[in-house]
Design an enzyme around this catalytic site. Sequence first.
Site, PDB file in Angstrom:
ATOM      1  N   GLY A  85      36.720 -20.347  30.317  1.00 36.40           N
ATOM      2  CA  GLY A  85      35.831 -19.866  28.846  1.00 36.40           C
ATOM      3  C   GLY A  85      36.662 -19.897  27.765  1.00 36.40           C
ATOM      4  O   GLY A  85      37.998 -19.709  27.724  1.00 36.40           O
ATOM      5  N   ASP A 125      28.533  -3.870  22.990  1.00 32.30           N
ATOM      6  CA  ASP A 125      28.361  -5.181  23.168  1.00 32.30           C
ATOM      7  C   ASP A 125      27.696  -5.448  24.439  1.00 32.30           C
ATOM      8  O   ASP A 125      27.897  -6.496  25.046  1.00 32.30           O
ATOM      9  CB  ASP A 125      29.307  -6.221  22.758  1.00 32.30           C
ATOM     10  CG  ASP A 125      28.715  -7.502  22.245  1.00 32.30           C
ATOM     11  OD1 ASP A 125      27.648  -7.813  21.985  1.00 32.30           O
ATOM     12  OD2 ASP A 125      29.667  -8.293  22.282  1.00 32.30           O
TER      13      ASP A 125
HETATM   14  N1  G5X Z   1      34.517 -14.828  35.768  1.00 35.11           N
HETATM   15  C1  G5X Z   1      36.338 -11.561  30.257  1.00 35.11           C
HETATM   16  C2  G5X Z   1      37.197  -9.722  29.165  1.00 35.11           C
HETATM   17  C3  G5X Z   1      37.735  -6.450  30.446  1.00 35.11           C
HETATM   18  C4  G5X Z   1      38.449  -5.399  30.615  1.00 35.11           C
HETATM   19  C5  G5X Z   1      40.537  -6.160  29.330  1.00 35.11           C
HETATM   20  C6  G5X Z   1      36.274 -11.733  27.891  1.00 35.11           C
HETATM   21  C7  G5X Z   1      35.585 -13.541  29.096  1.00 35.11           C
HETATM   22  C8  G5X Z   1      34.981 -16.002  28.765  1.00 35.11           C
HETATM   23  C9  G5X Z   1      35.122 -14.895  29.349  1.00 35.11           C
HETATM   24  C10 G5X Z   1      35.232 -14.926  30.933  1.00 35.11           C
HETATM   25  C11 G5X Z   1      35.935 -13.453  32.859  1.00 35.11           C
HETATM   26  C12 G5X Z   1      36.708 -12.518  33.430  1.00 35.11           C
HETATM   27  C13 G5X Z   1      36.637 -12.083  34.669  1.00 35.11           C
HETATM   28  C14 G5X Z   1      35.216 -14.057  35.007  1.00 35.11           C
HETATM   29  C15 G5X Z   1      35.997 -12.935  30.488  1.00 35.11           C
HETATM   30  C16 G5X Z   1      36.696 -11.054  29.283  1.00 35.11           C
HETATM   31  C17 G5X Z   1      37.793  -8.679  28.995  1.00 35.11           C
HETATM   32  C18 G5X Z   1      38.405  -7.263  29.148  1.00 35.11           C
HETATM   33  C19 G5X Z   1      40.097  -5.331  30.490  1.00 35.11           C
HETATM   34  C20 G5X Z   1      39.802  -7.440  29.256  1.00 35.11           C
HETATM   35  C21 G5X Z   1      35.894 -12.670  27.895  1.00 35.11           C
HETATM   36  N2  G5X Z   1      34.427 -15.515  27.468  1.00 35.11           N
HETATM   37  N3  G5X Z   1      35.709 -13.781  31.454  1.00 35.11           N
HETATM   38  N4  G5X Z   1      36.118 -13.093  35.491  1.00 35.11           N
HETATM   39  N5  G5X Z   1      35.320 -14.267  33.696  1.00 35.11           N
HETATM   40  O1  G5X Z   1      34.403 -17.117  28.954  1.00 35.11           O
HETATM   41  O2  G5X Z   1      37.906  -6.617  28.008  1.00 35.11           O
END
Ligand code: G5X
Length: 525
Positions: A259, A371
């Site tokens: 992402g 958010d």
């Molecule tokens: N499948 C996680 C984040 C969470 C608390 C500090 C931001 C994205 C994207 C993102 C994809 C994830 C994460 C885990 C999957 C994101 C965050 C955060 C925190 C601890 C960090 C953006 N934009 N993920 N598993 N996707 O595509 O705030």
Amino acid sequence: MNMSEFENTEKPPAPPVRLTSTREVNLSQEHKPLPKEPDGKEEKKKGKVSKSNKSFNKIKDERPNISLPSNFEHTVHVGFDPHTGEFTGMPESWAKLLQNSNISKLEQKKNPQAVLDVLKYYETSTQEEKESKYMLNISKPSSKSSSSANSIQSNLSEKFAALSKDLPSKQESSSPSTPEDEEEEESQPPPIATRPDKTKSIYTKPIETEDKPNGAVAGNKTDKPKKKKMSDEEILEKLRTIVSIGDPNRKYTKMEKIGQGASGTVFIAIEVATGREVAIKTMNLSQQPKKELIINEILVMRENQNPNIVNYLDSYLIVDELWVVMEYLAGGSLTDVVTETCMDEGQIAAVCRECLQALEFLHENQVIHRDIKSDNILLGMDGSVKLTDFGFCAQLSPEQSKRSTMVGTPYWMAPEVVTRKQYGPKVDIWSLGIMAIEMIEGEPPYLNENPLRALYLIATNGKPEIKEKHKLSPVFQDLLDKCLEVDVDRRASASELLKHPFLRLAKPLAQLVPVILAAKEAQKH
Ligand code: G5X
């Protein structure tokens, strides 16, 4: 054995697929519990999107080389003449935005202040889309609606005028990529699909100027260093005291991009020591306009661990690149599910309960997420539900128990945020109500409206209409009413809602798996 045979032939039917999905899925209409009227606009949206998304991604990709414009602000004074129904002294760019907004003359006359509020707001959000993360100084009208010719002051970016023409094309977008898109998206596998630009989060500078003796005129660019504004070196210094020492490239392998967000790029990786999957958000600090937010995110999330939150695991600093390691959820986001499938009330109740558990925990610890939307709810392949992306969260304190910064994503924003009042944790509850509407209808209210008009509608309508409310169970309707209550004091808290009878309809989390799989399937096409 008999039993397994039986199970094979009587497999439960696949969950209904949402026909209005913007991601082009065409399946039979039959089992749709909550059908939506076909929307002519949908087609129009699709055509344009990939293009606008493409250029948007491009802008993001090139972001490293673009420094944020600075000092392009000037102050404007806008009045409203109730007799002519015209605004006076309005910058041409605003007038253009307003013209394209579909906010009728009558609506403008009925609530000119709301129009001005949202114009300023919208200015910020469009600004963000150009620059990615968005620090605009916006000063609040010194006295709200005090005179018929409301005078407001606001800073304008030079680029602003150019933005209005982009708006109509910033419609939808999660449609599958056209061939010409492919090269742009090669590093974006399914779990996190692209969303319309207008569903992206925005953040504006706090309106602290209003407290200053000299009012908003004190000017915003002059007071930037106010209130513990840290220098870049101080930020790095502080981060070094937080992060772990060592080379994360040796601790984690097989990095694969999943992402790209405003704040950074997210990868999936394997933790070498344990073999478990983790997600890693990497942020180049030199490109972050609001570095305090990043420190905030880490410090707050390190302290607030909960089963319904994507938990912080570790962080590293490599020169000026910050890595935040967290739990990985493979099921994708709730957005994928709501846009591609139809959830039943038992599934919706389960998701609501899990989210409310996260919110109760956060609010007890004086943290507002700010958010809440389906994009920020991640799902595990076992049906677990976790809140993510705390990049905009606020840690309240006895000294500062309310906030005024405009943060979030317009369609999900509580009225008190849109109308620029002081707000507290209950903004998350409103947004949860909007997210519940996403689970019913596939998208938040007003998503097809010009975003500016959507903000106006939130400010003036209050509780949004739910298209086929009568088809929902009475307990569900009641829960929605309690989330989408304009009066903040009467709006329920997370703990109150956890006792709500609707949550008793919740199915076991494992029953989310079919919709998760269906969403993944639908996205393949
Ligand atoms: N499948 C996680 C984040 C969470 C608390 C500090 C931001 C994205 C994207 C993102 C994809 C994830 C994460 C885990 C999957 C994101 C965050 C955060 C925190 C601890 C960090 C953006 N934009 N993920 N598993 N996707 O595509 O705030």
